[in-house]
Design an enzyme around this catalytic site. Structure first.
Site, mmCIF file in Angstrom:
data_model
loop_
_atom_site.group_PDB
_atom_site.id
_atom_site.type_symbol
_atom_site.label_atom_id
_atom_site.label_comp_id
_atom_site.label_asym_id
_atom_site.label_seq_id
_atom_site.Cartn_x
_atom_site.Cartn_y
_atom_site.Cartn_z
ATOM 1 N N HIS A 139 0.832 -1.205 0.000
ATOM 2 C CA HIS A 139 0.000 0.000 0.000
ATOM 3 C C HIS A 139 0.866 1.255 0.000
ATOM 4 O O HIS A 139 0.552 2.247 -0.652
ATOM 5 C CB HIS A 139 -0.961 -0.033 1.188
ATOM 6 C CG HIS A 139 -1.917 -1.180 1.095
ATOM 7 N ND1 HIS A 139 -3.024 -1.153 0.279
ATOM 8 C CD2 HIS A 139 -1.897 -2.412 1.646
ATOM 9 C CE1 HIS A 139 -3.642 -2.317 0.358
ATOM 10 N NE2 HIS A 139 -2.979 -3.098 1.177
ATOM 11 N N ASP A 149 3.220 6.126 -5.369
ATOM 12 C CA ASP A 149 3.202 6.293 -6.826
ATOM 13 C C ASP A 149 2.360 7.547 -7.098
ATOM 14 O O ASP A 149 1.141 7.508 -7.162
ATOM 15 C CB ASP A 149 2.582 5.056 -7.476
ATOM 16 C CG ASP A 149 2.506 5.168 -9.001
ATOM 17 O OD1 ASP A 149 2.654 6.291 -9.542
ATOM 18 O OD2 ASP A 149 2.291 4.126 -9.643
ATOM 19 N N ARG A 207 -0.055 7.698 -10.124
ATOM 20 C CA ARG A 207 -1.300 6.992 -9.831
ATOM 21 C C ARG A 207 -2.203 7.809 -8.911
ATOM 22 O O ARG A 207 -3.344 8.122 -9.244
ATOM 23 C CB ARG A 207 -0.963 5.650 -9.175
ATOM 24 C CG ARG A 207 -2.129 4.942 -8.489
ATOM 25 C CD ARG A 207 -1.592 3.837 -7.583
ATOM 26 N NE ARG A 207 -2.635 3.139 -6.856
ATOM 27 C CZ ARG A 207 -3.138 3.526 -5.689
ATOM 28 N NH1 ARG A 207 -2.702 4.636 -5.114
ATOM 29 N NH2 ARG A 207 -4.063 2.787 -5.098
ATOM 30 N N GLY A 267 -12.154 -2.312 -3.666
ATOM 31 C CA GLY A 267 -10.757 -2.598 -3.311
ATOM 32 C C GLY A 267 -10.111 -1.369 -2.733
ATOM 33 O O GLY A 267 -9.125 -0.859 -3.261
ATOM 34 N N ASP A 276 -13.214 -3.781 0.820
ATOM 35 C CA ASP A 276 -11.974 -4.525 0.570
ATOM 36 C C ASP A 276 -12.057 -5.869 1.264
ATOM 37 O O ASP A 276 -12.464 -5.964 2.425
ATOM 38 C CB ASP A 276 -10.741 -3.757 1.038
ATOM 39 C CG ASP A 276 -9.499 -4.153 0.245
ATOM 40 O OD1 ASP A 276 -8.907 -3.295 -0.420
ATOM 41 O OD2 ASP A 276 -9.131 -5.361 0.270
ATOM 42 N N GLU A 282 -18.826 -9.453 -3.883
ATOM 43 C CA GLU A 282 -19.901 -10.426 -4.093
ATOM 44 C C GLU A 282 -20.715 -10.639 -2.812
ATOM 45 O O GLU A 282 -21.886 -11.036 -2.873
ATOM 46 C CB GLU A 282 -19.331 -11.789 -4.530
ATOM 47 C CG GLU A 282 -18.766 -11.840 -5.940
ATOM 48 C CD GLU A 282 -17.385 -11.209 -6.084
ATOM 49 O OE1 GLU A 282 -16.806 -10.746 -5.064
ATOM 50 O OE2 GLU A 282 -16.872 -11.158 -7.212
ATOM 51 N N GLU A 316 -9.287 1.398 -8.090
ATOM 52 C CA GLU A 316 -7.957 1.268 -8.685
ATOM 53 C C GLU A 316 -7.727 -0.231 -8.769
ATOM 54 O O GLU A 316 -7.242 -0.854 -7.827
ATOM 55 C CB GLU A 316 -6.934 1.990 -7.824
ATOM 56 C CG GLU A 316 -5.642 2.231 -8.561
ATOM 57 C CD GLU A 316 -4.749 1.018 -8.588
ATOM 58 O OE1 GLU A 316 -4.953 0.144 -9.468
ATOM 59 O OE2 GLU A 316 -3.863 0.946 -7.744
ATOM 60 N N GLU A 359 -3.793 -10.295 -12.133
ATOM 61 C CA GLU A 359 -4.288 -10.053 -10.769
ATOM 62 C C GLU A 359 -5.095 -8.766 -10.681
ATOM 63 O O GLU A 359 -5.053 -8.052 -9.674
ATOM 64 C CB GLU A 359 -3.131 -10.007 -9.768
ATOM 65 C CG GLU A 359 -2.496 -11.360 -9.547
ATOM 66 C CD GLU A 359 -1.751 -11.457 -8.211
ATOM 67 O OE1 GLU A 359 -1.259 -10.434 -7.733
ATOM 68 O OE2 GLU A 359 -1.678 -12.572 -7.684
ATOM 69 N N HIS A 370 4.487 2.555 -10.551
ATOM 70 C CA HIS A 370 4.853 1.282 -9.919
ATOM 71 C C HIS A 370 4.461 0.101 -10.805
ATOM 72 O O HIS A 370 4.922 -1.015 -10.569
ATOM 73 C CB HIS A 370 4.222 1.157 -8.523
ATOM 74 C CG HIS A 370 2.796 0.767 -8.528
ATOM 75 N ND1 HIS A 370 1.781 1.647 -8.842
ATOM 76 C CD2 HIS A 370 2.194 -0.431 -8.295
ATOM 77 C CE1 HIS A 370 0.627 1.004 -8.779
ATOM 78 N NE2 HIS A 370 0.850 -0.243 -8.447
#
Lengths: 351, 351
Positions: free
Chosen positions: B13, B19, B22, B46, B68, B97, B111, B120, B295
């Protein structure tokens, strides 16, 4: 997934070979001891790609047994063949405990040192090779090793990993601090520091003489340390590093080749004294913060929070390094600390 | 054992937050779409440490669901509480879900991008969140993504990892070459290249519209490529990179907030055309070699040996990216190549 410079197998050997401090010091040591190698039988413990074995062949060794338990031995054999050295360098793919060598050897060479000297080190294999094959009075390169520790200050590192969370694009993320400290500092950290980070002269955690050390002695190493800080600074933890010395029969002051020439080295202070007395004699491969960086870098144990120490403040305690019972590859570190009325214990596992 | 910058959990993290390309592009995109966020309900898919959720709260969101599945959600909740945002930001620790949100949402922010865009990636969770909760006409940030590929030349890298073995301190270690090539190039490699390494304009491997893409569409992506080399050079392989665009209702040319405003984006060329036509409208987060490094770096697929190509030489073939059946996290890459009378197939697994 591969990252540049981290890919498996070959990458490890590439990194070690490209460590010029390591490889060139070994080559220089071989050349310095050439008179003990020419015409003699050598065993290279953990030969990897075979580069040290080939250096020994180039130095005139009659025969070099290059031993490695890992698959890299297959590659070493190819390299030896391609260099037309198959008559001299005999690659043995197996553990030192298991392979067969039908003669005594004059010289053992090995690059066995792990991070913090003893983590995943191959010194046990060197001891086995010595006890199985080395002639009385034979040469071991390196001949002795010393593990050091010293208190360090490293505010940049602490700021970058920890204080960073206090202001993240204007957001106070201090709630991350406990976990950030745990993730950053619960294990030893391999990184490069400089002499500027070191608060005092180092303490010798362990000096070991490759001619006399036993495997039993490696199972657990304990030392009591006592430092006097040379300045007022935030103390962030301790750094560990090592050096190894390439002395032995060929570099004793009288150039004495008698079998017992190394015996009068008191392992606890003899070699260090000799190094200081004859600085040009024994080559030293150093991984100290004030010396050029190597792939071993330094190993750091950080406190979760820095401790302000005054100039001349005493810092004392003990360190025990021992093989993990959970996994023989892991190293347990037990650190006791007391200074300025504070004391604590930190337990770490290097895995 | 920990290495500086590679320690688990928090380090990931820390790397993403640090970054700046980002994080600052996401913040700028949130501010650019502030009129679609103020007073609205947002879900952050997330959320990690919760930084994007807090940016949305700062932009005036009525409510932000920060979702998350990993343990980091516990930290995000602490950060939210410490910033007195618990009334606005609701942290849900679970999979998209599984968690319950009892209202429709106006905005999805995420992100979700992985290396090579799809490795991934969390795009599947974004699709689930969209289908479960997004109002018709709601905003998705980013709104679309494009994966590119281009042939590259990279002699320095090849020399450093491969040619290096031809002369190791004067020893010919070419016998290491086959294994060195395999270790270095059997998997995709994440590393930073520059525009200088790229031999032609890129080919679009996949353009995907977050408003319309289905999970089924992500299972396998195939493209046929055809390049004309802009120079004579040794071709070392292909680079892959991506960009994402933050467009949607709020940035359409007429500032049209109607539910169907995104529907006229042809996913295969519409957004790209719009971006070129209105360069100041949609913010783009780019991971291209010619843009500042992130990154994500670039993902490289190297050939085992370089291929000399002439100027204007055609390079053609196909690429298929598909989920591994062995492990759903892994990505299989099937690359077919034909040029100058040579052709081959390379199969890789990104694990």
């Amino acid at each position: 997934m591969a990252y540049f410079h981290s890919y498996a197998h070959v990458g490890i050997h590439e990194e070690m070979i490209k460590d010029r401090v390591r490889t060139e010091t070994y080559r220089a040591a071989i050349m310095q001891h050439q008179s003990s190698i020419t015409g003699k039988v050598v065993v290279d413990v953990g030969c990897g790609t075979g580069i040290l074995s080939i250096f020994c062949a180039q130095a005139g060794a009659k025969r070099v047994y290059a031993v490695d338990a890992s698959e890299i031995a297959v590659q070493a054999n190819e390299v030896v063949k391609a260099n037309n050295l198959s008559d001299t360098v005999i690659v043995l793919h197996g553990r030192v405990e298991d392979v067969q060598i039908d003669e005594e050897v004059d010289v053992i060479i090995s690059e066995w040192m792990g991070y913090m000297l003893l983590y995943e080190s191959m010194l046990g294999s060197v001891i086995t090779a010595r006890d199985r094959w080395l002639k009385p009075g034979g040469l071991i390169l390196p001949s002795n090793a010393t593990l050091y520790m010293a208190p360090i200050t490293h505010s940049d590192r602490y700021s970058e990993s920890i204080d960073f969370w206090r202001n993240v694009y204007g957001i106070d993320m201090s709630a991350m601090l406990p976990l950030a400290k745990q993730c950053a500092f619960e294990e030893p950290s391999v990184e490069t520091i400089t002499g500027e980070n070191v608060l005092t002269w180092p303490h010798v955690v362990k000096h070991l003489d490759c001619y006399t050390i036993s495997i039993h002695e490696l199972e657990s190493v304990t030392t009591r340390y006592k430092f006097k800080s040379m300045m007022r600074a935030p103390l962030h933890g301790f750094a560990f590093w090592f050096d190894v010395e390439f002395s032995g029969p060929a570099v004793s002051p009288t150039n004495n080749h008698t079998p017992s020439s190394h015996v009068d080295d008191n392992p606890l202070d003899g070699s260090q004294r000799k190094k200081r007395a004859n600085p040009n004699e024994a080559l030293v491969l150093s991984t100290a913060p004030e010396d050029p960086p190597t792939h071993w870098q330094q190993t750091l144990i950080y406190f979760y929070d820095p401790i302000e120490v005054e100039q001349d403040q005493l810092i004392e305690g003990s360190v025990t390094l021992s093989q993990s019972k959970e996994n023989a590859r892991f190293m347990n570190i037990h650190l006791e600390y007391a200074s300025g009325g504070r004391s604590f214990v930190k337990e770490l596992v290097m895995r």
